[in-house]
Design a protein around this motif. Sequence first.
Motif, PDB file in Angstrom:
ATOM      1  N   THR A  43       0.906  -1.042   0.068  1.00 39.03           N
ATOM      2  CA  THR A  43       0.007   0.070   0.124  1.00 39.03           C
ATOM      3  C   THR A  43       0.812   1.188   0.096  1.00 39.03           C
ATOM      4  N   GLY A  44       2.282   1.240   0.107  1.00 40.01           N
ATOM      5  CA  GLY A  44       3.020   2.505   0.324  1.00 40.01           C
ATOM      6  C   GLY A  44       3.042   2.926   1.625  1.00 40.01           C
ATOM      7  N   PRO A  45       3.734   4.029   1.693  1.00 35.95           N
ATOM      8  CA  PRO A  45       3.831   4.798   2.961  1.00 35.95           C
ATOM      9  C   PRO A  45       2.474   5.498   3.291  1.00 35.95           C
ATOM     10  N   ASN A  46       2.421   5.825   4.587  1.00 36.96           N
ATOM     11  CA  ASN A  46       1.242   6.920   5.130  1.00 36.96           C
ATOM     12  C   ASN A  46       2.110   7.993   5.342  1.00 36.96           C
ATOM     13  N   LEU A  47       2.387   8.873   4.340  1.00 33.32           N
ATOM     14  CA  LEU A  47       2.753  10.228   4.601  1.00 33.32           C
ATOM     15  C   LEU A  47       2.031  11.056   5.429  1.00 33.32           C
ATOM     16  N   LYS A  48       2.495  11.633   6.396  1.00 36.96           N
ATOM     17  CA  LYS A  48       1.845  12.567   7.196  1.00 36.96           C
ATOM     18  C   LYS A  48       1.855  14.053   6.657  1.00 36.96           C
ATOM     19  N   SER A  49       1.162  14.725   7.313  1.00 35.75           N
ATOM     20  CA  SER A  49       1.005  16.166   6.823  1.00 35.75           C
ATOM     21  C   SER A  49       2.485  16.898   7.454  1.00 35.75           C
ATOM     22  N   VAL A  50       2.751  17.733   6.437  1.00 34.37           N
ATOM     23  CA  VAL A  50       4.178  18.363   6.819  1.00 34.37           C
ATOM     24  C   VAL A  50       4.165  18.873   8.281  1.00 34.37           C
ATOM     25  N   GLU A  51       3.201  19.336   9.125  1.00 30.14           N
ATOM     26  CA  GLU A  51       3.240  20.135  10.233  1.00 30.14           C
ATOM     27  C   GLU A  51       3.371  18.784  11.221  1.00 30.14           C
ATOM     28  N   ASP A  52       3.098  17.557  11.051  1.00 25.54           N
ATOM     29  CA  ASP A  52       3.405  16.551  11.822  1.00 25.54           C
ATOM     30  C   ASP A  52       4.609  15.743  11.662  1.00 25.54           C
ATOM     31  N   GLN A  53       5.534  16.188  10.587  1.00 30.39           N
ATOM     32  CA  GLN A  53       6.540  15.532  10.315  1.00 30.39           C
ATOM     33  C   GLN A  53       8.066  15.927  11.040  1.00 30.39           C
ATOM     34  N   VAL A  54       9.020  15.092  11.086  1.00 33.19           N
ATOM     35  CA  VAL A  54      10.224  15.597  11.147  1.00 33.19           C
ATOM     36  C   VAL A  54      10.889  15.287   9.929  1.00 33.19           C
ATOM     37  N   ILE A  55      11.541  16.526   9.600  1.00 32.25           N
ATOM     38  CA  ILE A  55      12.172  16.479   8.056  1.00 32.25           C
ATOM     39  C   ILE A  55      13.673  16.884   8.222  1.00 32.25           C
ATOM     40  N   VAL A  56      14.433  15.926   7.691  1.00 36.45           N
ATOM     41  CA  VAL A  56      15.978  16.232   7.530  1.00 36.45           C
ATOM     42  C   VAL A  56      16.406  16.828   6.143  1.00 36.45           C
ATOM     43  N   ILE A  57      17.247  17.609   5.995  1.00 38.99           N
ATOM     44  CA  ILE A  57      17.340  18.573   4.861  1.00 38.99           C
ATOM     45  C   ILE A  57      19.046  18.705   5.104  1.00 38.99           C
ATOM     46  N   THR A  58      19.815  18.178   3.983  1.00 35.41           N
ATOM     47  CA  THR A  58      21.061  18.528   3.849  1.00 35.41           C
ATOM     48  C   THR A  58      21.444  19.643   2.977  1.00 35.41           C
ATOM     49  N   GLY A  59      22.478  20.205   3.026  1.00 39.15           N
ATOM     50  CA  GLY A  59      22.800  21.523   2.366  1.00 39.15           C
ATOM     51  C   GLY A  59      21.704  22.693   2.839  1.00 39.15           C
ATOM     52  N   ALA A  60      21.424  22.750   4.083  1.00 40.61           N
ATOM     53  CA  ALA A  60      20.720  23.615   4.473  1.00 40.61           C
ATOM     54  C   ALA A  60      21.086  24.793   4.882  1.00 40.61           C
ATOM     55  N   SER A  61      22.181  25.368   4.517  1.00 39.64           N
ATOM     56  CA  SER A  61      22.966  26.626   4.815  1.00 39.64           C
ATOM     57  C   SER A  61      22.819  27.702   3.930  1.00 39.64           C
ATOM     58  N   SER A  62      22.081  27.263   2.749  1.00 35.07           N
ATOM     59  CA  SER A  62      21.892  28.303   1.652  1.00 35.07           C
ATOM     60  C   SER A  62      20.902  27.711   0.714  1.00 35.07           C
ATOM     61  N   GLY A  63      20.400  28.757  -0.598  1.00 35.73           N
ATOM     62  CA  GLY A  63      19.852  28.424  -1.468  1.00 35.73           C
ATOM     63  C   GLY A  63      18.576  27.481  -1.152  1.00 35.73           C
ATOM     64  N   ILE A  64      18.250  26.242  -1.888  1.00 33.99           N
ATOM     65  CA  ILE A  64      17.088  25.630  -1.694  1.00 33.99           C
ATOM     66  C   ILE A  64      16.987  24.961  -0.429  1.00 33.99           C
ATOM     67  N   GLY A  65      18.166  24.248  -0.059  1.00 35.43           N
ATOM     68  CA  GLY A  65      18.049  23.827   1.331  1.00 35.43           C
ATOM     69  C   GLY A  65      17.525  24.510   2.409  1.00 35.43           C
ATOM     70  N   LEU A  66      17.893  25.751   2.615  1.00 38.96           N
ATOM     71  CA  LEU A  66      17.666  26.819   3.356  1.00 38.96           C
ATOM     72  C   LEU A  66      16.386  27.421   3.269  1.00 38.96           C
ATOM     73  N   THR A  67      15.845  27.545   2.013  1.00 41.44           N
ATOM     74  CA  THR A  67      14.449  27.970   1.823  1.00 41.44           C
ATOM     75  C   THR A  67      13.673  26.831   2.445  1.00 41.44           C
ATOM     76  N   THR A  68      13.818  25.569   1.866  1.00 44.11           N
ATOM     77  CA  THR A  68      13.025  24.769   2.254  1.00 44.11           C
ATOM     78  C   THR A  68      13.025  24.450   3.853  1.00 44.11           C
ATOM     79  N   ALA A  69      14.172  24.362   4.484  1.00 43.86           N
ATOM     80  CA  ALA A  69      14.069  24.420   5.950  1.00 43.86           C
ATOM     81  C   ALA A  69      13.149  25.356   6.605  1.00 43.86           C
ATOM     82  N   ARG A  70      13.312  26.582   6.273  1.00 43.17           N
ATOM     83  CA  ARG A  70      12.377  27.695   6.803  1.00 43.17           C
ATOM     84  C   ARG A  70      10.806  27.469   6.811  1.00 43.17           C
TER      85      ARG A  70
END
Length: 369
Positions: A3-30
Amino acid sequence: MGTGPNLKSVEDQVIVITGASSGIGLTTARMAAERGASVVVAARSEDSLRELTEEIRADGGEAEYVVADVRNRDDVREIAATARESFGGFDTWVNNAGTFVYGKLQEVPVEDMRDLFETNYWGVVYGSLEAAEHLKQTEDGGAIINVGSVVSDQAVLLQGTYSASKHAVEGFTDAFRMELEEEDAPVSVTLVKPSAIDTPYPSHAKNHMDVETDIPKPVYAPETVARTILFCAERPRRDVYVGSGGKSIQLLGRYAPELADRIIETVFYRFQRKKTPRRPRQWNSLDDASGNLEERGKYDGPVMERSLYTKASLRSALSGAALVGVGLTAAALYLRSKLGRSDGDAGRVREEIRESVDPEDSRLPFPRL
């Protein structure tokens, strides 16, 4: 198939982001933190990560940081360990860290090519393997999101090494997705392919040209990629192009490869080279950490804040054929603008594309321009 993963809403997630100090990674983290997600941010620049984490916490969010070089598998393992220790695990892992090189392949030292692949390819491999090992053991599973590029499909000269690394990322991502699907693992694997994005990419690149670097238009805001990443954290998607500009080039490369080569050879060569002298070569993110919490770069042209094409493709608002038609229309417009043709030449541009495609694909829709 499971059935695949049961993906949660973003507000209920823990999200890991690499390359988070600038650009796309920073924007996504914020953006993820603003939506209520707990984030684990990773990069090589400790000062930037500490400042970002304090910023998120000051706004009421939850964040931890890990100083990590994704070229080192032990560092990647430490990212996962921190997520488990701080939040009990994670739901989405975003492999975004990347380094960049400009220059002709005959002039770029092989050592720089290898270094770039260590981050852009092996960093994705280490992150994906670590994320899958964790997510397969959880009840709901989760998402792995790899940030590729439009050059995952269509190589660009002067960024040949970067193009090759993103081709490799696509090959790994597609094969890894199939492996996880075959074993019914509750893990979605998405490849996000941005077009040209207004990030510090050009200023962070190691430059082997004699002039300063640039990116070819159309250029999109990093928020367009961040929104796409967070959408895919909630809803499984195989792959997504961010921006019709990138999709148009991909379609030209697929259906009219020789024409695409000619455009890239003549137009992209010029638009990636500024007229100003090159900055000191030692200022680059290939050799040293350079993230300093800058989301955007110094692109001096218009920046598109949204992509209607990407929004339509994510929401499945258009059929597959219609999306191809939109992409080919964009390709015709792109061709016309790059070659300096007038509005009256739109039809001839469209026909030039039509005549270049495989006859079996001639039934593809070409909407009126």
